[in-house]
Write an enzyme that holds these catalytic residues in place. Structure first.
Site, PDB file in Angstrom:
ATOM      1  N   CYS A 111       0.676  -1.469  -0.114  1.00 50.62           N
ATOM      2  CA  CYS A 111       0.146   0.051   0.012  1.00 50.62           C
ATOM      3  C   CYS A 111       0.934   1.255  -0.071  1.00 50.62           C
ATOM      4  O   CYS A 111       0.561   2.316  -0.349  1.00 50.62           O
ATOM      5  CB  CYS A 111      -0.904   0.009   1.074  1.00 50.62           C
ATOM      6  SG  CYS A 111      -1.686  -1.434   1.247  1.00 50.62           S
ATOM      7  N   HIS A 256      -3.324   6.532   3.057  1.00 50.15           N
ATOM      8  CA  HIS A 256      -3.893   5.323   2.519  1.00 50.15           C
ATOM      9  C   HIS A 256      -5.071   5.164   3.189  1.00 50.15           C
ATOM     10  O   HIS A 256      -5.387   5.297   4.307  1.00 50.15           O
ATOM     11  CB  HIS A 256      -2.738   4.370   2.831  1.00 50.15           C
ATOM     12  CG  HIS A 256      -3.527   2.982   2.630  1.00 50.15           C
ATOM     13  ND1 HIS A 256      -3.881   2.680   1.307  1.00 50.15           N
ATOM     14  CD2 HIS A 256      -3.171   1.726   3.168  1.00 50.15           C
ATOM     15  CE1 HIS A 256      -4.173   1.565   1.277  1.00 50.15           C
ATOM     16  NE2 HIS A 256      -3.775   1.185   2.403  1.00 50.15           N
ATOM     17  N   ASN A 286     -10.211  -0.413   0.744  1.00 51.97           N
ATOM     18  CA  ASN A 286      -8.651  -0.408   0.767  1.00 51.97           C
ATOM     19  C   ASN A 286      -8.380  -1.068  -0.483  1.00 51.97           C
ATOM     20  O   ASN A 286      -8.810  -2.416  -0.947  1.00 51.97           O
ATOM     21  CB  ASN A 286      -8.229  -1.422   1.904  1.00 51.97           C
ATOM     22  CG  ASN A 286      -6.813  -1.340   1.914  1.00 51.97           C
ATOM     23  OD1 ASN A 286      -6.020  -0.967   0.807  1.00 51.97           O
ATOM     24  ND2 ASN A 286      -6.101  -1.769   2.807  1.00 51.97           N
TER      25      ASN A 286
HETATM   26  N1  ACO Z   1     -18.467  -8.427  10.953  1.00 54.12           N
HETATM   27  C1  ACO Z   1     -18.893  -8.693  12.323  1.00 54.12           C
HETATM   28  N2  ACO Z   1     -18.049  -9.018  13.232  1.00 54.12           N
HETATM   29  C2  ACO Z   1     -16.613  -9.137  12.816  1.00 54.12           C
HETATM   30  C3  ACO Z   1     -16.357  -9.091  11.384  1.00 54.12           C
HETATM   31  C4  ACO Z   1     -17.137  -8.664  10.696  1.00 54.12           C
HETATM   32  N3  ACO Z   1     -16.859  -8.310   9.350  1.00 54.12           N
HETATM   33  N4  ACO Z   1     -14.930  -9.130  11.426  1.00 54.12           N
HETATM   34  C5  ACO Z   1     -14.583  -9.639  12.707  1.00 54.12           C
HETATM   35  N5  ACO Z   1     -15.482  -9.666  13.415  1.00 54.12           N
HETATM   36  C6  ACO Z   1     -15.829  -9.772  15.131  1.00 54.12           C
HETATM   37  C7  ACO Z   1     -14.576 -10.668  15.429  1.00 54.12           C
HETATM   38  O1  ACO Z   1     -14.624 -12.121  15.496  1.00 54.12           O
HETATM   39  C8  ACO Z   1     -14.408 -10.331  17.068  1.00 54.12           C
HETATM   40  O2  ACO Z   1     -15.696 -11.019  17.708  1.00 54.12           O
HETATM   41  P1  ACO Z   1     -15.286 -11.610  19.104  1.00 54.12           P
HETATM   42  O3  ACO Z   1     -15.097 -10.401  19.911  1.00 54.12           O
HETATM   43  O4  ACO Z   1     -16.398 -12.301  19.452  1.00 54.12           O
HETATM   44  O5  ACO Z   1     -14.174 -12.286  19.204  1.00 54.12           O
HETATM   45  C9  ACO Z   1     -15.003  -8.645  16.799  1.00 54.12           C
HETATM   46  O6  ACO Z   1     -15.687  -8.665  15.766  1.00 54.12           O
HETATM   47  C10 ACO Z   1     -13.769  -7.784  16.883  1.00 54.12           C
HETATM   48  O7  ACO Z   1     -12.606  -8.158  16.113  1.00 54.12           O
HETATM   49  P2  ACO Z   1     -11.470  -7.461  16.035  1.00 54.12           P
HETATM   50  O8  ACO Z   1     -10.541  -8.328  15.228  1.00 54.12           O
HETATM   51  O9  ACO Z   1     -10.929  -6.994  17.382  1.00 54.12           O
HETATM   52  O10 ACO Z   1     -11.876  -6.051  15.321  1.00 54.12           O
HETATM   53  P3  ACO Z   1     -10.947  -4.902  15.041  1.00 54.12           P
HETATM   54  O11 ACO Z   1     -11.699  -3.687  15.625  1.00 54.12           O
HETATM   55  O12 ACO Z   1      -9.748  -4.900  15.437  1.00 54.12           O
HETATM   56  O13 ACO Z   1     -11.334  -4.383  13.478  1.00 54.12           O
HETATM   57  C11 ACO Z   1      -9.902  -4.778  11.414  1.00 54.12           C
HETATM   58  C12 ACO Z   1     -10.662  -5.440  12.876  1.00 54.12           C
HETATM   59  C13 ACO Z   1     -10.878  -3.990  10.880  1.00 54.12           C
HETATM   60  C14 ACO Z   1      -9.220  -5.916  10.720  1.00 54.12           C
HETATM   61  C15 ACO Z   1      -9.068  -3.932  11.971  1.00 54.12           C
HETATM   62  O14 ACO Z   1      -7.701  -4.526  12.842  1.00 54.12           O
HETATM   63  C16 ACO Z   1      -7.995  -3.406  10.874  1.00 54.12           C
HETATM   64  O15 ACO Z   1      -8.493  -2.470  10.224  1.00 54.12           O
HETATM   65  N6  ACO Z   1      -6.694  -3.578  10.958  1.00 54.12           N
HETATM   66  C17 ACO Z   1      -5.737  -3.165   9.912  1.00 54.12           C
HETATM   67  C18 ACO Z   1      -5.977  -3.814   8.562  1.00 54.12           C
HETATM   68  C19 ACO Z   1      -5.177  -3.379   7.612  1.00 54.12           C
HETATM   69  O16 ACO Z   1      -5.323  -1.934   7.321  1.00 54.12           O
HETATM   70  N7  ACO Z   1      -5.049  -4.036   6.572  1.00 54.12           N
HETATM   71  C20 ACO Z   1      -4.561  -3.726   5.175  1.00 54.12           C
HETATM   72  C21 ACO Z   1      -2.874  -3.302   5.390  1.00 54.12           C
HETATM   73  S1  ACO Z   1      -2.608  -2.449   3.873  1.00 54.12           S
HETATM   74  C22 ACO Z   1      -2.053  -3.722   2.641  1.00 54.12           C
HETATM   75  O17 ACO Z   1      -1.035  -3.973   2.613  1.00 54.12           O
HETATM   76  C23 ACO Z   1      -3.152  -4.625   2.104  1.00 54.12           C
END
Ligand code: ACO
Length: 329
Positions: A111, A256, A286
């Site tokens: 990214c 980004h 993204n």
């Molecule tokens: N819908 C509903 N619930 C969900 C979903 C969904 N789509 N996805 C996860 N959950 C649940 C999980 O199972 C968890 O449930 P639990 O509490 O019962 O275990 C709960 O929601 C919380 O999950 P978290 O993983 O703690 O959620 P978080 O707020 O951290 O969000 C996310 C997750 C969106 C992936 C976040 O961590 C993030 O944006 N990280 C950065 C990712 C990123 O930017 N990646 C790209 C990098 S760039 C590249 O090179 C491509």
């Protein structure tokens, strides 16, 4: 020595998937996705190849730049989701545009790719050997997505952005960063073809990575989140220091587009204002390296970037990579 962006273009495929569409295929809902990521919908390629999206964005950027095709002397492609191992995406884009002579190569800095490419273009242009460089960032991320994994499939979309840059006396400063010890934090392994002679499977030196399915993207969302919110403010500050500027000099910050909470935290840590920060994640999700040039093209079209403005770009991603560029538009 600096650069001038002569023109920018974008292509977003017409097929759109909303959060409600995702609720039909995985256990999720619009409220969770909107609140946790800021994403409402994303565009998806529906038959388009990655290089074809890139060529559409590049065509618009070249037309807006008014540079004749035969005066584009280098094409730098950025992608993590190319159609071919070889030739490069940039060669395919050049072919689609009908360009006869141009140095073509791709870089993969995930990214952060567009920021890396802009810094590279600045260096090539400053030596005077190249006059007009096309940077084309195109991503077909939906081909890497596991649509059974609700925590990652809702994040990604497809699209392409491009700019034509030339040399100028305008200010330009960039700070790039790489943390290869974090390389396994976000991984998409290539598809290993079956081979009648092979008896052993590959060992990545890591049990978790060994178990990742070939061809799909896996990430440690929490670790990436932590990396993003700490590195983006750091690289922005370092790029500003190199340019003898401070945060108040920035007219528009284009980060980004990975997660609205990452953007808001980085902006807060920079003591900056969200009013001067460009956000399109709600409409695009993204799109890895394509996010920033698409946002540039959108911001120009919306009148949010004008000549003389100080623009700051910042990205982070797999690698781990991050970077920021500050320049006068
Ligand atoms: N819908 C509903 N619930 C969900 C979903 C969904 N789509 N996805 C996860 N959950 C649940 C999980 O199972 C968890 O449930 P639990 O509490 O019962 O275990 C709960 O929601 C919380 O999950 P978290 O993983 O703690 O959620 P978080 O707020 O951290 O969000 C996310 C997750 C969106 C992936 C976040 O961590 C993030 O944006 N990280 C950065 C990712 C990123 O930017 N990646 C790209 C990098 S760039 C590249 O090179 C491509």
């Amino acid at each position: 020595m600096g650069i001038k962006i002569l023109g920018a273009g974008k292509y977003l495929p017409p097929l759109i998937a909303t959060n409600d569409d995702f609720a039909k295929i995985v256990d999720t809902n619009d409220e969770w996705i909107s609140k946790r990521t800021g994403i409402k919908e994303r565009h998806m390629a529906n038959g388009e190849l990655n290089f074809q999206m890139g060529a559409k964005a590049a065509k618009e950027a070249i037309e807006k730049s008014c540079v004749p095709l035969d005066e584009i002397d280098m094409i730098i492609g950025t992608t993590v989701s190319q159609d071919t191992y070889t030739p490069s995406m940039s060669s395919l884009v050049g072919m689609a545009l009908g360009i006869e002579n141009a140095v073509c190569f791709d870089i993969n800095a995930a990214c952060s790719g567009f920021v890396y490419a802009l810094d590279m273009a600045n260096k090539y242009l400053s030596f005077g050997e190249y006059k007009n460089i096309l940077i084309v960032s195109s991503e077909l991320l939906t081909r890497l997505v596991d649509y059974t994994d609700r925590s990652s499939c809702i994040l990604f979309g497809d699209g392409a952005g491009a700019v034509v840059v030339t040399n100028s006396d305008n200010k330009f400063s960039a700070k790039l960063r790489g943390v290869p010890s974090g390389a396994y934090k976000l991984v998409a392994k290539v598809n290993e073809p079956s081979n009648a002679f092979k008896t052993q499977s590959c060992d990545w030196g890591n049990d978790e990575v060994n178990n990742f399915k070939d061809g799909y993207m896996y990430m440690d969302g929490h670790e990436i989140y932590k990396f993003a919110t700490s590195t983006m403010p750091q690289v922005v500050q370092e790029a500003l220091e190199k340019a003898n500027m401070n945060i108040d000099d920035i007219d528009l910050l284009i980060p980004h587009q990975a997660n609205i909470r990452i953007i808001q935290t980085a902006v807060k840590n920079l003591k900056f204002s969200m009013d001067k920060c460009y956000v399109c994640i709600d409409k695009t999700g993204n799109m890895s390296s394509a996010c920033i040039p698409i946002a540039i093209a959108m911001a120009i079209d919306e009148g949010r970037i004008n000549r003389g403005d100080i623009i700051c770009l910042t990205g982070f991603g797999a690698g781990l990579t991050s970077g920021a560029a500050v320049f006068e538009f």
